[in-house]
Write a protein that holds these residues in place. Sequence first.
Motif, short mmCIF file in Angstrom:
data_model
loop_
_atom_site.label_atom_id
_atom_site.label_comp_id
_atom_site.label_asym_id
_atom_site.label_seq_id
_atom_site.Cartn_x
_atom_site.Cartn_y
_atom_site.Cartn_z
N TYR A 48 0.75 -1.16 0.00
CA TYR A 48 -0.11 0.00 -0.04
C TYR A 48 0.77 1.32 0.17
O TYR A 48 0.67 2.21 -0.76
CB TYR A 48 -0.89 -0.02 1.13
CG TYR A 48 -1.59 1.36 1.15
CD1 TYR A 48 -2.89 1.36 0.83
CD2 TYR A 48 -1.22 2.37 2.03
CE1 TYR A 48 -3.70 2.48 0.93
CE2 TYR A 48 -1.94 3.62 2.13
CZ TYR A 48 -3.15 3.73 1.62
OH TYR A 48 -3.86 4.85 1.78
N LYS A 49 1.87 1.15 0.78
CA LYS A 49 2.66 2.57 1.12
C LYS A 49 3.47 2.58 -0.54
O LYS A 49 3.69 3.84 -0.77
CB LYS A 49 3.85 2.17 1.96
CG LYS A 49 4.84 3.20 2.57
CD LYS A 49 5.77 2.86 3.37
CE LYS A 49 6.68 3.80 4.01
NZ LYS A 49 7.68 3.48 4.90
N GLN A 50 3.87 1.65 -1.25
CA GLN A 50 4.61 1.86 -2.25
C GLN A 50 3.55 2.36 -3.50
O GLN A 50 3.93 2.98 -4.28
CB GLN A 50 5.50 0.63 -2.64
CG GLN A 50 6.44 0.26 -1.94
CD GLN A 50 7.51 1.16 -1.65
OE1 GLN A 50 7.84 1.70 -2.78
NE2 GLN A 50 7.86 1.35 -0.64
N LYS A 51 2.33 1.83 -3.44
CA LYS A 51 1.29 1.98 -4.52
C LYS A 51 0.88 3.49 -4.38
O LYS A 51 0.74 4.21 -5.51
CB LYS A 51 0.17 0.99 -4.34
CG LYS A 51 -0.72 0.86 -5.44
CD LYS A 51 -1.88 0.07 -5.31
CE LYS A 51 -1.32 -1.55 -5.46
NZ LYS A 51 -2.50 -2.25 -5.37
N VAL A 52 0.55 3.76 -3.02
CA VAL A 52 0.03 5.21 -3.18
C VAL A 52 1.22 6.20 -3.25
O VAL A 52 0.96 7.09 -3.74
CB VAL A 52 -0.38 5.47 -1.42
CG1 VAL A 52 -0.85 7.00 -1.25
CG2 VAL A 52 -1.69 4.50 -1.47
N GLY A 53 2.36 6.08 -2.96
CA GLY A 53 3.52 6.90 -3.38
C GLY A 53 3.58 8.02 -2.34
O GLY A 53 4.67 8.71 -2.50
N LEU A 54 3.05 8.01 -1.40
CA LEU A 54 3.16 9.14 -0.21
C LEU A 54 3.99 8.89 0.83
O LEU A 54 4.31 9.40 1.53
CB LEU A 54 1.84 9.48 0.32
CG LEU A 54 0.65 10.13 -0.67
CD1 LEU A 54 -0.60 10.20 0.03
CD2 LEU A 54 1.14 11.28 -1.22
#
Length: 135
Positions: A48-54
């Motif tokens: 999730y952290k990588q996908k969202v990019g924030l």
Amino acid sequence: FSVTLVASLAIATYGIAHIPKALVNYRIRQIAATEASMHQVAGLLEEYKQKVGLGAYPNPQAFKELIGGSLPTDYWDGSIKYQPSTDNLADTSIGRTLLPITSFELRSAGPDGIAGNDDDIIMRDGIFFTNAELK
């Protein structure tokens, strides 16, 4: 008859001597299964952290929606709790923060099902801790 009796006694002694080791191995398997579930959740959080990019982890509600309901359970069918945090950089007493969520904790209440005691299984940012280490 005496040979059978001696052989039976030897087999019984051997079996009884190995019961404590078998119980320890069983407990280790239970903990390992719970830790595997926690690693699975940690992987989803990193994804999730990588996908969202924030560079931030989701809040609990967004994470539940992402995985379609509830977190996996531990070996004893208790729920694994997810708690994100901002590394104590923000005052959360007002109920919201503008800082990204940069760390997380996963917690299982352990075999007794009571949270907050020494048999809890705790993962913070991918590393396992005991309750004593966190106090």
